[in-house]
Design an enzyme around this catalytic site. Structure first.
Site, PDB file in Angstrom:
ATOM      1  N   ASP A 106       0.315  -0.350  -1.798  1.00  0.00           N
ATOM      2  CA  ASP A 106       0.128   0.511  -0.618  1.00  0.00           C
ATOM      3  C   ASP A 106       1.499   1.004  -0.168  1.00  0.00           C
ATOM      4  O   ASP A 106       1.994   2.004  -0.656  1.00  0.00           O
ATOM      5  CB  ASP A 106      -0.603  -0.281   0.462  1.00  0.00           C
ATOM      6  CG  ASP A 106      -0.971   0.585   1.664  1.00  0.00           C
ATOM      7  OD1 ASP A 106      -0.589   1.768   1.676  1.00  0.00           O
ATOM      8  OD2 ASP A 106      -1.630   0.090   2.594  1.00  0.00           O
ATOM      9  N   PHE A 155      -8.276   2.687   3.774  1.00  0.00           N
ATOM     10  CA  PHE A 155      -8.475   1.240   3.690  1.00  0.00           C
ATOM     11  C   PHE A 155      -9.659   0.987   2.761  1.00  0.00           C
ATOM     12  O   PHE A 155     -10.766   1.472   3.001  1.00  0.00           O
ATOM     13  CB  PHE A 155      -8.753   0.656   5.076  1.00  0.00           C
ATOM     14  CG  PHE A 155      -8.564  -0.832   5.134  1.00  0.00           C
ATOM     15  CD1 PHE A 155      -7.390  -1.375   5.626  1.00  0.00           C
ATOM     16  CD2 PHE A 155      -9.554  -1.692   4.661  1.00  0.00           C
ATOM     17  CE1 PHE A 155      -7.191  -2.749   5.661  1.00  0.00           C
ATOM     18  CE2 PHE A 155      -9.370  -3.069   4.686  1.00  0.00           C
ATOM     19  CZ  PHE A 155      -8.188  -3.600   5.197  1.00  0.00           C
TER      20      PHE A 155
HETATM   21  C1  PRP Z   1      -2.590  -6.746  -0.010  1.00  0.00           C
HETATM   22  C2  PRP Z   1      -2.734  -6.390  -1.477  1.00  0.00           C
HETATM   23  C3  PRP Z   1      -1.300  -6.282  -1.927  1.00  0.00           C
HETATM   24  C4  PRP Z   1      -0.571  -5.765  -0.717  1.00  0.00           C
HETATM   25  C5  PRP Z   1      -0.273  -4.304  -0.900  1.00  0.00           C
HETATM   26  O1  PRP Z   1      -2.424  -8.124   0.098  1.00  0.00           O
HETATM   27  O2  PRP Z   1      -3.430  -7.382  -2.192  1.00  0.00           O
HETATM   28  O3  PRP Z   1      -0.770  -7.529  -2.305  1.00  0.00           O
HETATM   29  O4  PRP Z   1      -1.419  -6.008   0.402  1.00  0.00           O
HETATM   30  O5  PRP Z   1       0.333  -3.734   0.220  1.00  0.00           O
HETATM   31  P1  PRP Z   1       1.829  -3.168   0.267  1.00  0.00           P
HETATM   32  O6  PRP Z   1       2.061  -2.327  -0.965  1.00  0.00           O
HETATM   33  O7  PRP Z   1       1.818  -2.321   1.519  1.00  0.00           O
HETATM   34  O8  PRP Z   1       2.781  -4.322   0.368  1.00  0.00           O
HETATM   35  P2  PRP Z   1      -2.664  -8.972   1.454  1.00  0.00           P
HETATM   36  O9  PRP Z   1      -1.344  -9.241   2.114  1.00  0.00           O
HETATM   37  O10 PRP Z   1      -3.702  -8.266   2.287  1.00  0.00           O
HETATM   38  O11 PRP Z   1      -3.191 -10.370   0.927  1.00  0.00           O
HETATM   39  P3  PRP Z   1      -4.496 -10.730   0.020  1.00  0.00           P
HETATM   40  O12 PRP Z   1      -4.162 -10.257  -1.388  1.00  0.00           O
HETATM   41  O13 PRP Z   1      -4.587 -12.211   0.103  1.00  0.00           O
HETATM   42  O14 PRP Z   1      -5.692 -10.020   0.586  1.00  0.00           O
END
Ligand code: PRP
Length: 183
Positions: A106, A155
């Site tokens: 993201d 999202f």
């Molecule tokens: C989410 C997803 C990625 C990260 C991407 O993880 O799985 O690891 O966010 O976002 P970014 O590019 O903006 O850093 P999350 O922290 O929600 O944890 P999860 O995988 O346990 O759901």
């Protein structure tokens, strides 16, 4: 328009069949590129686990798997900009070929941080594989070697991705509606 409706999975962006085709392609690319080597695929928990489970069954060469639990979002729907390692790797990656397997890029904050941490451990090589990259992501900052598909900056939930820990089990990827990140 303001609404207090609880966000739910709506428009399907990738069906289970779409995902299967993408995962098969990525598994084929990795199998070709790492022929004769023994890469370690590092899955970022929790979101990356469903993708990893399918991906390794599309890889035809020997490889190992590891898990790294990181969190940047916590219970929030937008990145906090702070990445934490909650559970570290079990094995050493020194001198090994590493592929980090991520569900979605993201802002790129998570992968940028993790790649830096892993680079300091002196792997032989370090590449990234992401199922999804949001169009809002900075493609220059995050060079994803194996990319499934770009998606709109909405999202999304399903196939490992959650909203407040829900919807990870869905076999498809859908936009959450209304989008909780939109104001
Ligand atoms: C989410 C997803 C990625 C990260 C991407 O993880 O799985 O690891 O966010 O976002 P970014 O590019 O903006 O850093 P999350 O922290 O929600 O944890 P999860 O995988 O346990 O759901």
């Amino acid at each position: 328009m303001m609404t207090d409706r609880e966000p739910m999975p709506g428009t399907v962006l990738l069906s289970a069949q779409d995902i299967a085709a993408i995962v098969a392609r990525l598994g084929g690319e990795i199998s070709r590129d790492y022929e004769g080597r023994l890469p370690i695929l590092i899955s970022l928990l929790k979101g990356g686990v469903v993708f990893l489970a399918d991906l390794i069954r599309q890889i035809t060469i020997p490889h190992h798997i590891e898990f790294l639990q990181v969190s940047s979002y916590g219970g929030s729907t937008t990145s906090s900009g702070q990445v934490k390692i909650l559970t570290d790797l079990e094995m050493s990656i020194q001198g090994r070929d590493i592929i980090v397997v991520e569900d979605v890029v993201d802002t790129g904050t998570t992968l940028a941080y993790i790649m830096e941490v892993l680079r300091l451990r002196n792997p032989a090589s370090l590449e990234m594989c992401a199922l999804l990259r949001k169009r809002s992501a900075n493609p220059v900052a995050i060079p994803v070697r194996y990319l499934g598909q770009e998606i709109p900056g909405r999202f999304v939930v399903g196939y490992g991705l959650d909203y407040r820990e829900n919807f990870r089990h869905l076999p498809f990827i859908a936009a959450l509606e209304p989008d909780p990140a939109a104001s």
